[in-house]
Scaffold this motif. Structure first.
Motif, PDB file in Angstrom:
ATOM      1  N   UNK A 103       0.799  -1.223   0.000  1.00 21.15           N
ATOM      2  CA  UNK A 103       0.000   0.000   0.000  1.00 21.15           C
ATOM      3  C   UNK A 103       0.833   1.276   0.000  1.00 21.15           C
ATOM      4  N   UNK A 104       2.098   1.205   0.403  1.00 17.80           N
ATOM      5  CA  UNK A 104       2.964   2.388   0.419  1.00 17.80           C
ATOM      6  C   UNK A 104       3.933   2.422  -0.763  1.00 17.80           C
ATOM      7  N   UNK A 105       3.643   1.664  -1.815  1.00 22.45           N
ATOM      8  CA  UNK A 105       4.555   1.584  -2.969  1.00 22.45           C
ATOM      9  C   UNK A 105       4.880   2.950  -3.542  1.00 22.45           C
ATOM     10  N   UNK A 106       3.856   3.808  -3.661  1.00 24.23           N
ATOM     11  CA  UNK A 106       4.051   5.124  -4.247  1.00 24.23           C
ATOM     12  C   UNK A 106       5.080   5.959  -3.511  1.00 24.23           C
ATOM     13  N   UNK A 107       5.154   5.788  -2.194  1.00 21.43           N
ATOM     14  CA  UNK A 107       6.112   6.554  -1.397  1.00 21.43           C
ATOM     15  C   UNK A 107       7.549   6.195  -1.750  1.00 21.43           C
ATOM     16  N   UNK A 108       7.775   4.955  -2.168  1.00 20.28           N
ATOM     17  CA  UNK A 108       9.125   4.489  -2.474  1.00 20.28           C
ATOM     18  C   UNK A 108       9.551   4.798  -3.906  1.00 20.28           C
ATOM     19  N   UNK A 109       8.607   5.189  -4.741  1.00 17.20           N
ATOM     20  CA  UNK A 109       8.951   5.545  -6.125  1.00 17.20           C
ATOM     21  C   UNK A 109       9.356   7.013  -6.193  1.00 17.20           C
ATOM     22  N   UNK A 110       8.533   7.884  -5.637  1.00 12.46           N
ATOM     23  CA  UNK A 110       8.845   9.305  -5.633  1.00 12.46           C
ATOM     24  C   UNK A 110       8.652   9.958  -6.990  1.00 12.46           C
ATOM     25  N   UNK A 114      12.748   9.258  -8.375  1.00  7.16           N
ATOM     26  CA  UNK A 114      13.919   9.735  -7.642  1.00  7.16           C
ATOM     27  C   UNK A 114      14.137   8.983  -6.331  1.00  7.16           C
ATOM     28  N   UNK A 115      13.057   8.737  -5.589  1.00  3.84           N
ATOM     29  CA  UNK A 115      13.181   8.021  -4.313  1.00  3.84           C
ATOM     30  C   UNK A 115      13.644   6.590  -4.549  1.00  3.84           C
ATOM     31  N   UNK A 116      13.114   5.973  -5.584  1.00  3.13           N
ATOM     32  CA  UNK A 116      13.491   4.600  -5.909  1.00  3.13           C
ATOM     33  C   UNK A 116      14.965   4.504  -6.284  1.00  3.13           C
ATOM     34  N   UNK A 117      15.466   5.478  -7.052  1.00  2.00           N
ATOM     35  CA  UNK A 117      16.879   5.468  -7.422  1.00  2.00           C
ATOM     36  C   UNK A 117      17.772   5.634  -6.197  1.00  2.00           C
ATOM     37  N   UNK A 118      17.347   6.484  -5.268  1.00  2.42           N
ATOM     38  CA  UNK A 118      18.112   6.679  -4.037  1.00  2.42           C
ATOM     39  C   UNK A 118      18.112   5.400  -3.200  1.00  2.42           C
ATOM     40  N   UNK A 119      16.972   4.720  -3.160  1.00  4.62           N
ATOM     41  CA  UNK A 119      16.872   3.460  -2.422  1.00  4.62           C
ATOM     42  C   UNK A 119      17.783   2.414  -3.040  1.00  4.62           C
ATOM     43  N   UNK A 120      17.787   2.321  -4.351  1.00  9.66           N
ATOM     44  CA  UNK A 120      18.634   1.339  -5.035  1.00  9.66           C
ATOM     45  C   UNK A 120      20.107   1.609  -4.774  1.00  9.66           C
ATOM     46  N   UNK A 121      20.495   2.886  -4.798  1.00 12.07           N
ATOM     47  CA  UNK A 121      21.886   3.251  -4.514  1.00 12.07           C
ATOM     48  C   UNK A 121      22.266   2.841  -3.097  1.00 12.07           C
ATOM     49  N   UNK A 122      21.386   3.102  -2.146  1.00 10.23           N
ATOM     50  CA  UNK A 122      21.659   2.750  -0.748  1.00 10.23           C
ATOM     51  C   UNK A 122      21.794   1.241  -0.582  1.00 10.23           C
ATOM     52  N   UNK A 123      20.900   0.491  -1.207  1.00  8.38           N
ATOM     53  CA  UNK A 123      20.949  -0.977  -1.110  1.00  8.38           C
ATOM     54  C   UNK A 123      22.261  -1.503  -1.677  1.00  8.38           C
ATOM     55  N   UNK A 124      22.694  -0.973  -2.812  1.00 17.04           N
ATOM     56  CA  UNK A 124      23.945  -1.439  -3.419  1.00 17.04           C
ATOM     57  C   UNK A 124      25.164  -1.065  -2.580  1.00 17.04           C
TER      58      UNK A 124
END
Length: 213
Positions: A103-110, A114-124
């Motif tokens: 239900x919070x998918x939209x928050x992680x896309x941005x 932009x939010x998703x790219x930042x999340x992917x960078x952090x995970x890597x």
């Protein structure tokens, strides 16, 4: 490896059933969504969601680490999503693909991803630090990256046709390295055009030009 197909009222329910049958965690199986199903009207015309789950053996340590990193980030942030391993290895990415949905998918896309790219960078970054080797992990949210990559491939091929028709090079919009890679791969075997990356930082972009240039 053991593979099963399950169905449920929703994709999430079908996945949970598969995990129970396989006695496995989400990061121990590859999940393929066969059909998202249809809710129907008052139950009429409804169709169940169907998925295929493959229990994996000898999962690479980096995949396990990345899965744990993602689950810890999700738990810490408090967003309502679940982490699912879609592929242990994808050629375009040169690494595993994880999908987050809920239900919070939209928050992680941005905005514009932009939010998703930042999340992917952090995970890597965190996965590389723990595994002591460079990791390439693709983090998707509700299939956003998959749709984006399909769009990029379409843009690349249409732009290539334009370059062939006009004979003039075309610069695409600035994009992150992971997206530029999709464009390069999409046209890597094209006989009439070639791709190069130009610019620096956030302004780095792909230029498509004729091989005769």
């Amino acid at each position: 490896m053991k593979t099963i197909e399950t169905s449920g009222k929703t994709v999430e329910e079908a996945i949970e059933i598969a995990l129970l049958d396989l006695d496995a965690d989400r990061t121990d199986v590859e999940i393929e969504v066969i059909s998202k199903g249809k809710p129907g009207i008052l139950g009429i015309g409804s169709e169940p969601a169907k998925i295929r789950a493959e229990l994996l053996e000898n999962i690479p340590d980096t995949v396990k680490i990345a899965g744990n990193v993602l689950k810890n980030i999700v738990a810490f942030s408090g967003v309502q999503v679940v982490v699912t391993l879609k592929q242990v290895y994808q050629d375009d990415v040169e690494g595993p693909v994880f999908d987050l949905d809920g239900e919070d998918s939209g928050l992680l896309i941005g905005r514009k991803g932009e939010t998703l790219r930042a999340l992917q960078l952090l995970v890597n970054l965190l996965t590389s630090a723990e595994s002591k080797e460079r990791s390439n992990v693709l983090v998707d949210v509700a299939g956003y990256q998959e749709r984006r990559h399909l769009t990029l491939r379409t843009i690349a091929k249409k732009t290539a046709d334009r370059v062939i028709s006009t004979g003039k090079p075309v610069s695409l919009e600035p994009m992150p390295a992971s997206e530029r890679r999709i464009v390069h791969i999409a046209l890597s075997e094209h006989s009439e055009v070639k791709t190069i990356s130009t610019g620096s930082g956030l302004q780095r972009k792909v230029v498509i030009e004729s091989v005769d240039k």
